[in-house]
Every structure is written in structure tokens, then in C-alpha cells.
Design a protein around this motif. Structure first.
Motif, PDB file in Angstrom:
ATOM      1  N   CYS A   1      30.042  41.492  50.172  1.00 43.87           N
ATOM      2  CA  CYS A   1      30.663  40.168  50.271  1.00 43.87           C
ATOM      3  C   CYS A   1      30.131  39.480  51.535  1.00 43.87           C
ATOM      4  CB  CYS A   1      32.171  40.329  50.340  1.00 43.87           C
ATOM      5  SG  CYS A   1      33.044  38.771  50.455  1.00 43.87           S
ATOM      6  N   VAL A   2      29.541  38.290  51.373  1.00 43.48           N
ATOM      7  CA  VAL A   2      28.961  37.549  52.486  1.00 43.48           C
ATOM      8  C   VAL A   2      29.533  36.135  52.486  1.00 43.48           C
ATOM      9  CG1 VAL A   2      26.823  36.654  53.512  1.00 43.48           C
ATOM     10  CG2 VAL A   2      26.827  38.885  52.387  1.00 43.48           C
ATOM     11  N   TYR A   3      29.951  35.686  53.672  1.00 36.40           N
ATOM     12  CA  TYR A   3      30.435  34.320  53.828  1.00 36.40           C
ATOM     13  C   TYR A   3      29.311  33.480  54.422  1.00 36.40           C
ATOM     14  CZ  TYR A   3      33.129  30.307  55.407  1.00 36.40           C
ATOM     15  OH  TYR A   3      33.588  29.033  55.610  1.00 36.40           O
ATOM     16  N   VAL A   4      28.935  32.420  53.717  1.00 37.86           N
ATOM     17  CA  VAL A   4      27.899  31.504  54.189  1.00 37.86           C
ATOM     18  C   VAL A   4      28.585  30.193  54.581  1.00 37.86           C
ATOM     19  CG1 VAL A   4      25.766  30.282  53.593  1.00 37.86           C
ATOM     20  CG2 VAL A   4      26.215  32.556  52.626  1.00 37.86           C
ATOM     21  N   PRO A   5      28.776  29.962  55.897  1.00 40.60           N
ATOM     22  CA  PRO A   5      29.456  28.736  56.329  1.00 40.60           C
ATOM     23  C   PRO A   5      28.574  27.507  56.148  1.00 40.60           C
ATOM     24  CG  PRO A   5      29.349  30.372  58.109  1.00 40.60           C
ATOM     25  CD  PRO A   5      28.455  30.831  57.018  1.00 40.60           C
ATOM     26  N   MET A   6      29.224  26.357  56.058  1.00 43.36           N
ATOM     27  CA  MET A   6      28.498  25.090  55.972  1.00 43.36           C
ATOM     28  C   MET A   6      28.252  24.564  57.383  1.00 43.36           C
ATOM     29  SD  MET A   6      30.491  23.304  52.806  1.00 43.36           S
ATOM     30  CE  MET A   6      29.290  22.028  52.504  1.00 43.36           C
ATOM     31  N   SER A   7      27.153  23.842  57.555  1.00 44.23           N
ATOM     32  CA  SER A   7      26.846  23.258  58.860  1.00 44.23           C
ATOM     33  C   SER A   7      27.906  22.242  59.245  1.00 44.23           C
ATOM     34  CB  SER A   7      25.483  22.574  58.812  1.00 44.23           C
ATOM     35  OG  SER A   7      24.473  23.531  58.647  1.00 44.23           O
ATOM     36  N   PHE A   8      28.159  22.130  60.543  1.00 47.05           N
ATOM     37  CA  PHE A   8      29.109  21.201  61.152  1.00 47.05           C
ATOM     38  C   PHE A   8      30.565  21.539  60.874  1.00 47.05           C
ATOM     39  CE2 PHE A   8      25.344  18.380  60.439  1.00 47.05           C
ATOM     40  CZ  PHE A   8      24.955  18.318  61.757  1.00 47.05           C
ATOM     41  N   ASN A   9      30.856  22.445  59.934  1.00 51.66           N
ATOM     42  CA  ASN A   9      32.235  22.762  59.606  1.00 51.66           C
ATOM     43  C   ASN A   9      32.319  24.217  59.173  1.00 51.66           C
ATOM     44  OD1 ASN A   9      34.854  22.910  58.804  1.00 51.66           O
ATOM     45  ND2 ASN A   9      34.780  21.212  57.386  1.00 51.66           N
ATOM     46  N   LEU A  10      32.627  25.108  60.104  1.00 51.51           N
ATOM     47  CA  LEU A  10      32.629  26.540  59.807  1.00 51.51           C
ATOM     48  C   LEU A  10      33.770  26.969  58.901  1.00 51.51           C
ATOM     49  CD1 LEU A  10      31.706  27.853  63.355  1.00 51.51           C
ATOM     50  CD2 LEU A  10      30.190  27.465  61.427  1.00 51.51           C
ATOM     51  N   THR A  11      34.785  26.107  58.731  1.00 49.95           N
ATOM     52  CA  THR A  11      35.903  26.475  57.866  1.00 49.95           C
ATOM     53  C   THR A  11      35.579  26.251  56.393  1.00 49.95           C
ATOM     54  OG1 THR A  11      36.889  24.291  58.103  1.00 49.95           O
ATOM     55  CG2 THR A  11      37.618  25.996  59.646  1.00 49.95           C
ATOM     56  N   ASN A  12      34.489  25.543  56.109  1.00 49.24           N
ATOM     57  CA  ASN A  12      34.040  25.379  54.733  1.00 49.24           C
ATOM     58  C   ASN A  12      32.798  26.213  54.530  1.00 49.24           C
ATOM     59  OD1 ASN A  12      35.985  23.581  53.894  1.00 49.24           O
ATOM     60  ND2 ASN A  12      34.793  21.790  54.413  1.00 49.24           N
ATOM     61  N   GLY A  13      32.680  26.775  53.346  1.00 51.19           N
ATOM     62  CA  GLY A  13      31.510  27.582  53.062  1.00 51.19           C
ATOM     63  C   GLY A  13      31.655  28.251  51.721  1.00 51.19           C
ATOM     64  N   PHE A  14      30.801  29.229  51.500  1.00 51.93           N
ATOM     65  CA  PHE A  14      30.779  29.908  50.212  1.00 51.93           C
ATOM     66  C   PHE A  14      30.878  31.400  50.433  1.00 51.93           C
ATOM     67  CE2 PHE A  14      28.535  25.932  49.867  1.00 51.93           C
ATOM     68  CZ  PHE A  14      29.145  25.362  48.764  1.00 51.93           C
ATOM     69  N   ASN A  15      31.764  32.016  49.673  1.00 50.74           N
ATOM     70  CA  ASN A  15      31.934  33.453  49.696  1.00 50.74           C
ATOM     71  C   ASN A  15      31.137  33.987  48.515  1.00 50.74           C
ATOM     72  OD1 ASN A  15      33.040  35.763  50.797  1.00 50.74           O
ATOM     73  ND2 ASN A  15      34.675  35.804  49.295  1.00 50.74           N
ATOM     74  N   ILE A  16      30.013  34.663  48.791  1.00 48.79           N
ATOM     75  CA  ILE A  16      29.140  35.101  47.709  1.00 48.79           C
ATOM     76  C   ILE A  16      29.013  36.618  47.709  1.00 48.79           C
ATOM     77  CG2 ILE A  16      27.854  32.936  47.612  1.00 48.79           C
ATOM     78  CD1 ILE A  16      25.651  34.229  49.255  1.00 48.79           C
ATOM     79  N   LEU A  17      28.770  37.177  46.539  1.00 51.89           N
ATOM     80  CA  LEU A  17      28.551  38.608  46.388  1.00 51.89           C
ATOM     81  C   LEU A  17      27.055  38.810  46.197  1.00 51.89           C
ATOM     82  CD1 LEU A  17      31.524  39.447  44.015  1.00 51.89           C
ATOM     83  CD2 LEU A  17      31.440  39.541  46.506  1.00 51.89           C
ATOM     84  N   VAL A  18      26.432  39.532  47.124  1.00 49.08           N
ATOM     85  CA  VAL A  18      24.986  39.684  47.157  1.00 49.08           C
ATOM     86  C   VAL A  18      24.635  41.157  46.985  1.00 49.08           C
ATOM     87  CG1 VAL A  18      22.924  39.243  48.551  1.00 49.08           C
ATOM     88  CG2 VAL A  18      24.917  37.767  48.797  1.00 49.08           C
ATOM     89  N   PRO A  19      23.614  41.472  46.177  1.00 51.70           N
ATOM     90  CA  PRO A  19      23.179  42.871  46.101  1.00 51.70           C
ATOM     91  C   PRO A  19      22.782  43.374  47.492  1.00 51.70           C
ATOM     92  CG  PRO A  19      22.142  41.580  44.366  1.00 51.70           C
ATOM     93  CD  PRO A  19      22.852  40.609  45.269  1.00 51.70           C
ATOM     94  N   LYS A  20      23.208  44.564  47.814  1.00 47.76           N
ATOM     95  CA  LYS A  20      22.970  45.110  49.155  1.00 47.76           C
ATOM     96  C   LYS A  20      21.485  45.152  49.498  1.00 47.76           C
ATOM     97  CE  LYS A  20      24.795  48.632  52.177  1.00 47.76           C
ATOM     98  NZ  LYS A  20      25.698  49.754  52.302  1.00 47.76           N
TER      99      LYS A  20
END
Length: 194
Positions: A143-162
């Protein structure tokens, strides 16, 4: 003129977070000061700050005792019975618990293929996958959280192959600065002192 606009942007980057933080803190203390000023016989400047600090300490202290734990559980069950309030309360509680109790939040910066396989984005490894999610995957995912620029509280929680995750030898602070400033401040290694 180009230099002036650069200084202007740098000034915004420095001032805006400080101003927003100061505004929120001042509003909380001001509200406490106004409430106490109206209802307390003794009033002095700074009573709001004292009251908020005491309230936080007393609540934390009492929450460790059995009777208040039972009262809090009763209050939570009451909130659970109200549909919209239940969703808001649980979301905020889980987020605040994760932020204030986790020692590993935003600690391990990684590169992941996002938003498509040919691109790379900086993200942060989050918690372990739950059993239902792990069982649904054909290989090990993270599970990886990719934050959006300028606003760290918004972003995408994605499941990535290890196997697709690239660990980075950078400080979490510099990774967050890189994301928050949309890439104008580049990340630095762990061993590089600012």
C-alpha cells in the motif's frame, strides 16, 4: 522581473503554511478566550491558551481511566447510531490516530509507477495490506500513498506490486518538500545535511 517572481513564490511557500497554522491556532485560543471571558468571574489575557492546554492534558489523563473509557465508548456507540455523523467521526478518528500514534507515517519514501507504467511518482509506504486485500492479489502488493502537490492531505492510496517499488535513500522531510513544492525543491539523501 524573473527574479522578483521567484522571490515572490518562495515568500508564499514560507509564509502561507505559517499563516494558516497561526490562524487556526489563534482561532482556537480566541474562541476559548471568548467563551471563558463570558462565563468566568476571573479573566486575564491568555486564559484561552491555559484553558486549551489544561483541557487537552486532563482529557488525555482521564481517558486512561476505566470510567472515562466506558463513557467514551458509550459516546462512540451513540455516534455510531447516527448515519452521517458516524462516517465523519470514524474517518477523523482513524486519521488522527494514524497521524498521532504512528511512528512510521511518511517515513519510507519510494518511487512507484504512477499514473501509468511509464511514469514514476514519489509516494510513501503505508500500513500492511489487510488479509482480504492480500488474498485478492495474485502477487505480493504494498500500500503506497501518493500525495498531490501543494496539498499533502489529498492524494491517492494505491496498491503496487512489491517488485515495482523502488526504495529511495532520501529523508522523508525532503520528499515531502519535493511534493509540496511541485518539484522545485529536489530531495536530498539521508546523509546530506542541510
Amino acid at each position: 522581473m524573473n527574479r522578483i517572481s521567484k522571490y515572490f513564490i518562495n515568500g508564499l511557500i514560507v509564509i502561507v503554511p505559517i499563516a494558516i497554522t497561526a490562524f487556526v491556532v489563534v482561532q482556537i485560543f480566541s474562541m476559548a478566550e471568548d467563551l471563558l471571558g463570558r462565563h468566568m468571574p476571573v479573566h486575564f489575557p491568555g486564559i484561552g491558551i491555559v484553558a486549551v492546554v489544561i483541557l487537552l492534558i486532563v482529557t488525555g489523563w482521564l481517558s486512561s481511566y476505566w470510567i472515562l473509557k466506558r463513557l467514551l465508548e458509550f459516546g462512540e456507540r451513540l455516534l455510531d447510531s447516527i448515519p452521517i455523523v458516524k462516517f465523519i467521526y470514524k474517518s477523523i478518528k482513524q486519521l488522527s490516530t494514524a497521524v498521532f500514534e504512528s511512528q512510521h507515517l511518511f517515513k519510507q519514501a519510494v518511487l512507484v509507477p504512477y499514473p501509468h507504467p511509464g511514469a514514476k511518482s514519489i509516494g510513501f509506504i503505508m500500513s500492511e495490506l489487510s488479509e482480504p486485500l492480500a488474498e485478492a492479489m495474485d502477487e505480493e502488493h504494498v500500500c503506497v500513498y501518493v500525495p498531490m502537490s501543494f496539498n499533502l492531505t489529498n492524494g491517492f492510496n494505491i496498491l503496487v506490486p512489491k517488485k515495482d517499488i523502488i526504495a529511495l535513500d532520501i529523508t522523508s522531510e525532503s520528499a515531502l518538500q519535493y511534493i509540496f513544492t511541485a518539484g522545485t525543491i529536489m530531495p536530498v539523501r539521508h546523509d546530506v545535511q542541510k
